[in-house]
Design a protein around this motif. Structure first.
Motif, PDB file in Angstrom:
ATOM      1  N   ARG A  28      49.478 -26.515  -1.420  1.00  0.00           N
ATOM      2  CA  ARG A  28      48.626 -25.353  -1.164  1.00  0.00           C
ATOM      3  C   ARG A  28      48.537 -25.090   0.343  1.00  0.00           C
ATOM      4  O   ARG A  28      49.034 -25.867   1.154  1.00  0.00           O
ATOM      5  N   ASN A  29      47.916 -23.973   0.688  1.00  0.00           N
ATOM      6  CA  ASN A  29      47.704 -23.598   2.094  1.00  0.00           C
ATOM      7  C   ASN A  29      49.010 -23.541   2.875  1.00  0.00           C
ATOM      8  O   ASN A  29      49.148 -24.136   3.943  1.00  0.00           O
ATOM      9  N   LEU A  30      49.998 -22.819   2.346  1.00  0.00           N
ATOM     10  CA  LEU A  30      51.272 -22.690   3.052  1.00  0.00           C
ATOM     11  C   LEU A  30      51.094 -21.852   4.320  1.00  0.00           C
ATOM     12  O   LEU A  30      50.602 -20.728   4.272  1.00  0.00           O
ATOM     13  N   CYS A  31      51.511 -22.419   5.452  1.00  0.00           N
ATOM     14  CA  CYS A  31      51.410 -21.733   6.741  1.00  0.00           C
ATOM     15  C   CYS A  31      52.811 -21.329   7.188  1.00  0.00           C
ATOM     16  O   CYS A  31      53.676 -22.195   7.382  1.00  0.00           O
ATOM     17  N   PRO A  32      53.077 -20.039   7.380  1.00  0.00           N
ATOM     18  CA  PRO A  32      54.413 -19.622   7.802  1.00  0.00           C
ATOM     19  C   PRO A  32      54.664 -19.963   9.266  1.00  0.00           C
ATOM     20  O   PRO A  32      53.759 -19.893  10.098  1.00  0.00           O
ATOM     21  N   ALA A  33      55.905 -20.310   9.575  1.00  0.00           N
ATOM     22  CA  ALA A  33      56.307 -20.542  10.964  1.00  0.00           C
ATOM     23  C   ALA A  33      56.846 -19.228  11.517  1.00  0.00           C
ATOM     24  O   ALA A  33      57.943 -18.796  11.161  1.00  0.00           O
ATOM     25  N   LYS A  34      56.080 -18.582  12.381  1.00  0.00           N
ATOM     26  CA  LYS A  34      56.502 -17.313  12.967  1.00  0.00           C
ATOM     27  C   LYS A  34      57.617 -17.566  13.990  1.00  0.00           C
ATOM     28  O   LYS A  34      57.860 -18.696  14.405  1.00  0.00           O
ATOM     29  N   GLY A  35      58.272 -16.496  14.412  1.00  0.00           N
ATOM     30  CA  GLY A  35      59.309 -16.623  15.424  1.00  0.00           C
ATOM     31  C   GLY A  35      58.722 -16.973  16.773  1.00  0.00           C
ATOM     32  O   GLY A  35      57.630 -16.495  17.126  1.00  0.00           O
ATOM     33  N   GLY A  36      59.415 -17.824  17.524  1.00  0.00           N
ATOM     34  CA  GLY A  36      58.939 -18.210  18.844  1.00  0.00           C
ATOM     35  C   GLY A  36      59.176 -17.119  19.863  1.00  0.00           C
ATOM     36  O   GLY A  36      58.276 -16.340  20.189  1.00  0.00           O
ATOM     37  N   PHE A  46      57.835 -22.630   5.846  1.00  0.00           N
ATOM     38  CA  PHE A  46      56.398 -22.781   5.687  1.00  0.00           C
ATOM     39  C   PHE A  46      56.053 -24.266   5.825  1.00  0.00           C
ATOM     40  O   PHE A  46      56.861 -25.137   5.492  1.00  0.00           O
ATOM     41  N   LEU A  47      54.815 -24.539   6.273  1.00  0.00           N
ATOM     42  CA  LEU A  47      54.344 -25.918   6.397  1.00  0.00           C
ATOM     43  C   LEU A  47      53.044 -26.098   5.631  1.00  0.00           C
ATOM     44  O   LEU A  47      52.215 -25.187   5.549  1.00  0.00           O
ATOM     45  N   SER A  48      52.864 -27.310   5.088  1.00  0.00           N
ATOM     46  CA  SER A  48      51.613 -27.667   4.448  1.00  0.00           C
ATOM     47  C   SER A  48      51.426 -29.183   4.560  1.00  0.00           C
ATOM     48  O   SER A  48      52.314 -29.902   5.033  1.00  0.00           O
ATOM     49  N   ASP A  49      50.261 -29.656   4.134  1.00  0.00           N
ATOM     50  CA  ASP A  49      49.982 -31.095   4.139  1.00  0.00           C
ATOM     51  C   ASP A  49      48.949 -31.384   3.058  1.00  0.00           C
ATOM     52  O   ASP A  49      48.574 -30.512   2.280  1.00  0.00           O
ATOM     53  N   ARG A  50      48.488 -32.621   3.001  1.00  0.00           N
ATOM     54  CA  ARG A  50      47.413 -32.991   2.069  1.00  0.00           C
ATOM     55  C   ARG A  50      46.097 -32.794   2.816  1.00  0.00           C
ATOM     56  O   ARG A  50      45.489 -33.739   3.323  1.00  0.00           O
ATOM     57  N   LEU A  61      57.681 -29.330   4.147  1.00  0.00           N
ATOM     58  CA  LEU A  61      58.461 -28.237   4.726  1.00  0.00           C
ATOM     59  C   LEU A  61      59.072 -27.433   3.588  1.00  0.00           C
ATOM     60  O   LEU A  61      59.919 -27.925   2.843  1.00  0.00           O
ATOM     61  N   VAL A  62      58.614 -26.208   3.431  1.00  0.00           N
ATOM     62  CA  VAL A  62      59.097 -25.317   2.384  1.00  0.00           C
ATOM     63  C   VAL A  62      60.005 -24.280   3.034  1.00  0.00           C
ATOM     64  O   VAL A  62      59.632 -23.655   4.034  1.00  0.00           O
ATOM     65  N   HIS A  63      61.180 -24.089   2.444  1.00  0.00           N
ATOM     66  CA  HIS A  63      62.185 -23.205   3.041  1.00  0.00           C
ATOM     67  C   HIS A  63      62.644 -22.180   2.012  1.00  0.00           C
ATOM     68  O   HIS A  63      63.101 -22.544   0.922  1.00  0.00           O
ATOM     69  N   ILE A  64      62.496 -20.898   2.324  1.00  0.00           N
ATOM     70  CA  ILE A  64      63.072 -19.828   1.515  1.00  0.00           C
ATOM     71  C   ILE A  64      64.321 -19.358   2.245  1.00  0.00           C
ATOM     72  O   ILE A  64      64.244 -18.919   3.397  1.00  0.00           O
ATOM     73  N   THR A  65      65.459 -19.470   1.605  1.00  0.00           N
ATOM     74  CA  THR A  65      66.736 -19.406   2.314  1.00  0.00           C
ATOM     75  C   THR A  65      67.273 -18.008   2.568  1.00  0.00           C
ATOM     76  O   THR A  65      68.268 -17.857   3.273  1.00  0.00           O
ATOM     77  N   ASP A  66      66.648 -16.967   2.009  1.00  0.00           N
ATOM     78  CA  ASP A  66      67.205 -15.627   2.204  1.00  0.00           C
ATOM     79  C   ASP A  66      66.095 -14.596   2.060  1.00  0.00           C
ATOM     80  O   ASP A  66      64.937 -14.936   1.781  1.00  0.00           O
ATOM     81  N   THR A  67      66.442 -13.335   2.235  1.00  0.00           N
ATOM     82  CA  THR A  67      65.463 -12.262   2.199  1.00  0.00           C
ATOM     83  C   THR A  67      64.932 -12.034   0.793  1.00  0.00           C
ATOM     84  O   THR A  67      65.422 -12.588  -0.188  1.00  0.00           O
ATOM     85  N   ILE A  68      63.917 -11.171   0.709  1.00  0.00           N
ATOM     86  CA  ILE A  68      63.211 -10.905  -0.534  1.00  0.00           C
ATOM     87  C   ILE A  68      64.167 -10.477  -1.651  1.00  0.00           C
ATOM     88  O   ILE A  68      64.985  -9.575  -1.475  1.00  0.00           O
ATOM     89  N   ASN A  69      64.091 -11.189  -2.784  1.00  0.00           N
ATOM     90  CA  ASN A  69      64.863 -10.896  -3.999  1.00  0.00           C
ATOM     91  C   ASN A  69      66.381 -10.940  -3.809  1.00  0.00           C
ATOM     92  O   ASN A  69      67.129 -10.389  -4.615  1.00  0.00           O
ATOM     93  N   ALA A  70      66.834 -11.597  -2.720  1.00  0.00           N
ATOM     94  CA  ALA A  70      68.284 -11.737  -2.534  1.00  0.00           C
ATOM     95  C   ALA A  70      68.855 -12.630  -3.630  1.00  0.00           C
ATOM     96  O   ALA A  70      68.252 -13.648  -3.991  1.00  0.00           O
ATOM     97  N   THR A  77      61.904 -27.646  -1.050  1.00  0.00           N
ATOM     98  CA  THR A  77      60.736 -28.358  -0.524  1.00  0.00           C
ATOM     99  C   THR A  77      61.127 -29.782  -0.180  1.00  0.00           C
ATOM    100  O   THR A  77      61.807 -30.449  -0.971  1.00  0.00           O
ATOM    101  N   GLN A  78      60.732 -30.239   0.988  1.00  0.00           N
ATOM    102  CA  GLN A  78      60.965 -31.635   1.344  1.00  0.00           C
ATOM    103  C   GLN A  78      59.749 -32.197   2.064  1.00  0.00           C
ATOM    104  O   GLN A  78      59.002 -31.474   2.729  1.00  0.00           O
ATOM    105  N   THR A  79      59.551 -33.490   1.903  1.00  0.00           N
ATOM    106  CA  THR A  79      58.451 -34.193   2.555  1.00  0.00           C
ATOM    107  C   THR A  79      58.958 -34.872   3.817  1.00  0.00           C
ATOM    108  O   THR A  79      60.004 -35.515   3.818  1.00  0.00           O
ATOM    109  N   ILE A  80      58.192 -34.733   4.898  1.00  0.00           N
ATOM    110  CA  ILE A  80      58.498 -35.409   6.152  1.00  0.00           C
ATOM    111  C   ILE A  80      57.316 -36.310   6.471  1.00  0.00           C
ATOM    112  O   ILE A  80      56.163 -35.857   6.495  1.00  0.00           O
TER     113      ILE A  80
END
Length: 360
Positions: A28-36, A46-50, A61-70, A77-80
């Motif tokens: 829950r509480n996914l936080c998007p990583a905006k462009g630097g 996106f990032l989240s934690d417990r 670390l949640v990663h959506i690999t392409d644009t909307i509905n591509a 999702t992977q845990t670091i």
């Protein structure tokens, strides 16, 4: 949502992602990583934690690999695992003796630059038992990501609700400006900022807006103003717009918007101690406010301790990483009994300056 379609007056389309979990537990509480330094795409992280766990070391670390509905789009999702543990934050303190709500340890802000994600959130410093914030750096995001986590705290102040933006000016520059709320039993609640080079080194905490009073709006634990905001100005490299809050004279929470910049940007924010060049303390003798002025050659970790004539520690007045150049701070001598005191400036465990103070 593709916002450019909206800017152009076209129809908006959405895509819903659901059942994002790890190990059978929802994330829950996914936080998007905006462009630097600029907008990135076509993927997004996106990032989240417990965030409600008493203590934990996992970040997601949640990663959506392409644009909307591509058609080729995937969600991974992977845990670091962090080598440093984060905690649910304890409440902050304020001048009135009351406390300030810190919510939880969710990731509150993140940005992507140079294959790194820098992020921040609330936590507790268990050594000083104060509300603090963490600053994390995920390196090698696109290959084998690892986390370096730092907890920023002060033994007598409460920190909370950080956000951050990229503030570098060229390729390979990972400088970030972190804005936050701070308060304490001797400091009215306001907002401040700190600079990181993105490699684990930090400047001193600098004031953005001092509070005028303490918060007194509800019964029990007060709201602290909650979240802050931060956004890099893509048209003016090195400048960041931030918003925070402070407590006004009527004990209400009030917003404050500022533009922060590094002009010129610091060559380094690493804390290399070279000692205080000069320390002036006035008035002396004193019966109320004491002003301290000191000069440093480089960023230095400084502790200012006040001792009585018997050598007993009366109070730690300041314990922060301090910027080079001329610095000022003050404290009230009213609570002190009449007599002679000694102010010691300590860096890296060594006394580098000592001054005597007479309290009338």
């Amino acid at each position: 949502v593709n916002k450019f379609n909206g800017f152009n007056g076209d129809s908006l389309h959405t895509q819903l992602h659901y059942e994002i979990n790890f190990g059978g537990k929802g994330i829950r509480n996914l936080c998007p990583a905006k462009g630097g330094s600029h907008l990135y795409g076509s993927d997004i992280y996106f990032l989240s934690d417990r965030n409600l766990a008493e203590s934990n070391d996992s970040f997601f670390l949640v990663h959506i690999t392409d644009t909307i509905n591509a058609p080729s789009q995937q969600l991974t999702t992977q845990t670091i695992i962090s080598p440093v543990t984060y905690f649910v934050p304890i409440n902050g303190l304020q001048f009135s003796g009351g406390d300030l709500a810190t919510n939880d340890a969710r990731v509150l802000g993140a940005f992507y630059e140079n294959d790194k994600i820098q992020f921040a959130g609330n936590t507790t410093d268990t050594f000083s038992a104060t509300s603090a914030f963490y600053h994390g750096i995920i390196s090698n995001v696109s290959t084998t990501p690892t986390i370096d986590l730092h907890i920023i705290s002060h033994p007598e102040l409460s920190y909370g609700y950080p956000d951050l933006s990229y503030a570098g000016k060229n390729s390979g520059d990972n400088t970030a400006i972190i804005n936050l709320l701070r308060s304490g039993v001797n400091l009215n609640g306001g907002n401040a900022s700190i600079v990181s080079d993105g490699n684990g080194n930090y400047s001193a905490v600098s004031n953005v807006k001092f509070g005028d009073s303490y918060s007194s709006q509800i019964f029990g634990t007060e709201r602290w103003g909650d979240y802050t905001g931060s956004q890099y100005d893509y048209n003016e490299p090195g400048k960041v717009w931030v918003n925070g809050s402070y407590f006004n004279v009527n004990h209400k929470t009030t917003s404050w918007i500022s533009q922060l910049s590094l002009t010129p940007p610091p060559a380094s924010v690493q804390g290399i101690s070279s000692g205080a060049q000069t320390v002036n303390m006035y008035p002396n003798p004193a019966d109320d406010l004491v002003m301290i002025e000191f000069e440093l050659a480089t960023y230095t970790d400084c502790t200012f301790n006040l001792y009585d004539a018997q050598g007993k520690l009366v109070k730690t007045l300041m314990n922060e990483r301090v910027k080079p150049g001329v610095n000022h701070f003050s404290f009230s001598s009213k609570p002190l009994a009449k007599g002679i005191y000694f102010l010691s400036v300590i860096s890296n465990g060594k006394i580098i300056e000592s001054k005597h103070l007479v309290k009338e």
